[in-house]
Design a protein around this motif. Structure first.
Motif, mmCIF file in Angstrom:
data_model
loop_
_atom_site.group_PDB
_atom_site.id
_atom_site.type_symbol
_atom_site.label_atom_id
_atom_site.label_comp_id
_atom_site.label_asym_id
_atom_site.label_seq_id
_atom_site.Cartn_x
_atom_site.Cartn_y
_atom_site.Cartn_z
ATOM 1 N N THR A 35 91.480 21.891 106.636
ATOM 2 C CA THR A 35 92.690 22.319 106.049
ATOM 3 C C THR A 35 93.478 21.306 105.637
ATOM 4 O O THR A 35 93.666 20.519 106.367
ATOM 5 C CB THR A 35 93.424 23.532 107.078
ATOM 6 O OG1 THR A 35 92.388 24.281 107.478
ATOM 7 C CG2 THR A 35 94.414 23.860 106.646
ATOM 8 N N SER A 36 94.258 21.594 104.533
ATOM 9 C CA SER A 36 95.129 20.593 103.828
ATOM 10 C C SER A 36 96.679 21.492 103.866
ATOM 11 O O SER A 36 96.613 22.487 103.402
ATOM 12 C CB SER A 36 94.802 20.050 102.774
ATOM 13 O OG SER A 36 94.673 21.153 101.635
ATOM 14 N N LEU A 37 97.496 20.625 104.310
ATOM 15 C CA LEU A 37 98.878 21.092 104.424
ATOM 16 C C LEU A 37 99.758 20.190 103.475
ATOM 17 O O LEU A 37 99.856 18.998 103.635
ATOM 18 C CB LEU A 37 99.092 21.076 105.835
ATOM 19 C CG LEU A 37 100.760 21.677 105.983
ATOM 20 C CD1 LEU A 37 101.080 23.268 105.614
ATOM 21 C CD2 LEU A 37 101.166 21.364 107.567
ATOM 22 N N LEU A 38 100.805 20.948 102.831
ATOM 23 C CA LEU A 38 101.856 20.053 102.132
ATOM 24 C C LEU A 38 103.333 20.640 102.556
ATOM 25 O O LEU A 38 103.335 21.875 102.669
ATOM 26 C CB LEU A 38 101.712 20.672 100.655
ATOM 27 C CG LEU A 38 102.824 20.131 99.840
ATOM 28 C CD1 LEU A 38 102.909 18.521 99.508
ATOM 29 C CD2 LEU A 38 102.817 20.661 98.337
ATOM 30 N N ILE A 39 104.046 19.697 102.939
ATOM 31 C CA ILE A 39 105.459 19.991 103.438
ATOM 32 C C ILE A 39 106.304 19.502 102.497
ATOM 33 O O ILE A 39 106.334 18.155 102.047
ATOM 34 C CB ILE A 39 105.611 19.345 104.914
ATOM 35 C CG1 ILE A 39 104.551 19.782 105.898
ATOM 36 C CG2 ILE A 39 107.139 19.697 105.485
ATOM 37 C CD1 ILE A 39 104.619 19.098 107.274
ATOM 38 N N VAL A 40 107.339 20.361 102.097
ATOM 39 C CA VAL A 40 108.163 19.844 100.905
ATOM 40 C C VAL A 40 109.592 20.063 101.649
ATOM 41 O O VAL A 40 109.860 21.295 101.869
ATOM 42 C CB VAL A 40 108.133 20.703 99.583
ATOM 43 C CG1 VAL A 40 109.347 20.207 98.564
ATOM 44 C CG2 VAL A 40 106.669 20.816 99.107
ATOM 45 N N ASP A 41 110.463 18.918 102.221
ATOM 46 C CA ASP A 41 111.307 19.219 102.942
ATOM 47 C C ASP A 41 112.110 18.122 102.759
ATOM 48 O O ASP A 41 111.719 16.745 102.839
ATOM 49 C CB ASP A 41 111.304 19.483 104.330
ATOM 50 C CG ASP A 41 112.544 20.071 105.156
ATOM 51 O OD1 ASP A 41 113.452 19.510 104.869
ATOM 52 O OD2 ASP A 41 112.035 20.949 105.760
ATOM 53 N N ASP A 42 113.592 18.171 102.457
ATOM 54 C CA ASP A 42 114.337 16.820 102.606
ATOM 55 C C ASP A 42 114.424 16.327 103.941
ATOM 56 O O ASP A 42 115.271 15.239 104.142
ATOM 57 C CB ASP A 42 115.500 16.847 101.596
ATOM 58 C CG ASP A 42 116.533 18.278 102.261
ATOM 59 O OD1 ASP A 42 116.064 19.150 103.080
ATOM 60 O OD2 ASP A 42 117.545 18.537 101.705
ATOM 61 N N SER A 43 114.388 16.845 105.021
ATOM 62 C CA SER A 43 114.573 16.646 106.410
ATOM 63 C C SER A 43 113.458 15.683 106.761
ATOM 64 O O SER A 43 112.396 15.721 106.815
ATOM 65 C CB SER A 43 114.660 17.758 107.438
ATOM 66 O OG SER A 43 114.396 17.438 108.565
ATOM 67 N N ASP B 77 93.924 16.640 96.324
ATOM 68 C CA ASP B 77 93.313 17.884 96.087
ATOM 69 C C ASP B 77 93.995 19.207 96.401
ATOM 70 O O ASP B 77 95.192 18.781 96.938
ATOM 71 C CB ASP B 77 91.968 18.216 96.803
ATOM 72 C CG ASP B 77 90.931 16.811 96.393
ATOM 73 O OD1 ASP B 77 90.961 16.482 95.501
ATOM 74 O OD2 ASP B 77 90.183 16.570 97.278
ATOM 75 N N PRO B 78 93.799 20.270 95.784
ATOM 76 C CA PRO B 78 94.608 21.387 96.150
ATOM 77 C C PRO B 78 94.797 21.606 97.772
ATOM 78 O O PRO B 78 94.112 21.480 98.576
ATOM 79 C CB PRO B 78 93.743 22.682 95.701
ATOM 80 C CG PRO B 78 92.942 21.992 94.415
ATOM 81 C CD PRO B 78 92.386 20.481 94.784
ATOM 82 N N PHE B 79 95.893 22.403 97.816
ATOM 83 C CA PHE B 79 96.469 22.284 99.206
ATOM 84 C C PHE B 79 96.192 23.759 99.449
ATOM 85 O O PHE B 79 96.170 24.680 98.818
ATOM 86 C CB PHE B 79 97.856 22.252 99.402
ATOM 87 C CG PHE B 79 98.249 20.680 99.357
ATOM 88 C CD1 PHE B 79 97.962 19.951 100.275
ATOM 89 C CD2 PHE B 79 98.678 20.387 98.041
ATOM 90 C CE1 PHE B 79 98.518 18.507 100.164
ATOM 91 C CE2 PHE B 79 99.010 19.171 97.942
ATOM 92 C CZ PHE B 79 98.936 18.042 98.846
ATOM 93 N N ASP B 80 95.704 24.156 100.930
ATOM 94 C CA ASP B 80 95.463 25.199 101.573
ATOM 95 C C ASP B 80 96.846 25.951 101.831
ATOM 96 O O ASP B 80 97.045 27.292 101.822
ATOM 97 C CB ASP B 80 94.607 25.256 102.954
ATOM 98 C CG ASP B 80 93.259 24.683 102.510
ATOM 99 O OD1 ASP B 80 92.541 25.006 101.694
ATOM 100 O OD2 ASP B 80 93.084 23.645 103.134
ATOM 101 N N ILE B 81 97.724 25.353 102.378
ATOM 102 C CA ILE B 81 98.973 25.908 102.882
ATOM 103 C C ILE B 81 100.066 24.845 102.358
ATOM 104 O O ILE B 81 100.083 23.805 102.524
ATOM 105 C CB ILE B 81 99.082 25.953 104.402
ATOM 106 C CG1 ILE B 81 98.043 26.808 104.846
ATOM 107 C CG2 ILE B 81 100.238 26.628 105.024
ATOM 108 C CD1 ILE B 81 97.510 26.697 106.293
ATOM 109 N N ALA B 82 101.384 25.458 101.922
ATOM 110 C CA ALA B 82 102.583 24.613 102.109
ATOM 111 C C ALA B 82 103.784 25.143 102.675
ATOM 112 O O ALA B 82 103.843 26.466 102.734
ATOM 113 C CB ALA B 82 102.795 24.681 100.107
ATOM 114 N N HIS C 5 99.710 24.004 90.456
ATOM 115 C CA HIS C 5 98.883 23.197 90.695
ATOM 116 C C HIS C 5 97.684 23.767 91.502
ATOM 117 O O HIS C 5 96.334 23.499 91.648
ATOM 118 C CB HIS C 5 99.388 22.030 91.733
ATOM 119 C CG HIS C 5 98.346 20.945 92.073
ATOM 120 N ND1 HIS C 5 97.945 20.962 93.463
ATOM 121 C CD2 HIS C 5 97.979 19.977 91.512
ATOM 122 C CE1 HIS C 5 97.175 19.949 93.650
ATOM 123 N NE2 HIS C 5 96.934 19.390 92.382
ATOM 124 N N THR C 6 98.056 24.573 92.534
ATOM 125 C CA THR C 6 96.865 25.310 93.507
ATOM 126 C C THR C 6 97.396 26.957 93.671
ATOM 127 O O THR C 6 98.029 27.209 94.526
ATOM 128 C CB THR C 6 97.189 24.810 94.819
ATOM 129 O OG1 THR C 6 97.180 23.243 94.767
ATOM 130 C CG2 THR C 6 96.099 25.052 95.887
#
Length: 83
Positions: A2-10, A46-51, A74-75
């Protein structure tokens, strides 16, 4: 895997979450600090499973909605969690 993307300014979210998730779940985790940094991350993975996407970015003219649109382009099958 599983691949995870986190988009956060923290910084806390971009450092502690990946460490815990990688150690406990063995997932691959990538991060972006804001919507402006997101294209570089999307272009090298590669494409992410969860963001996980924060909606508000204090030092950016763009919002989490911009990030969601870029991730969806993208995904399209990525599961999105917004907070």
């Amino acid at each position: 895997m599983t691949s995870l993307l986190i988009v956060d300014d923290s910084d806390l979210a971009r450092v502690l979450l990946p460490e815990a998730i990688e150690a406990r779940l063995g997932w691959t985790v990538a991060t972006a600090s804001d919507p402006e940094a997101l294209p570089a991350v999307l272009g090298t993975h590669d494409p992410f499973d969860i963001a996980l996407v924060d909606l508000a970015f204090l030092d950016s003219d763009r919002t989490g909605l911009d990030a969601l649109l870029a991730i969806d382009e993208h995904t399209p099958a990525c599961r999105l969690v917004v907070y």
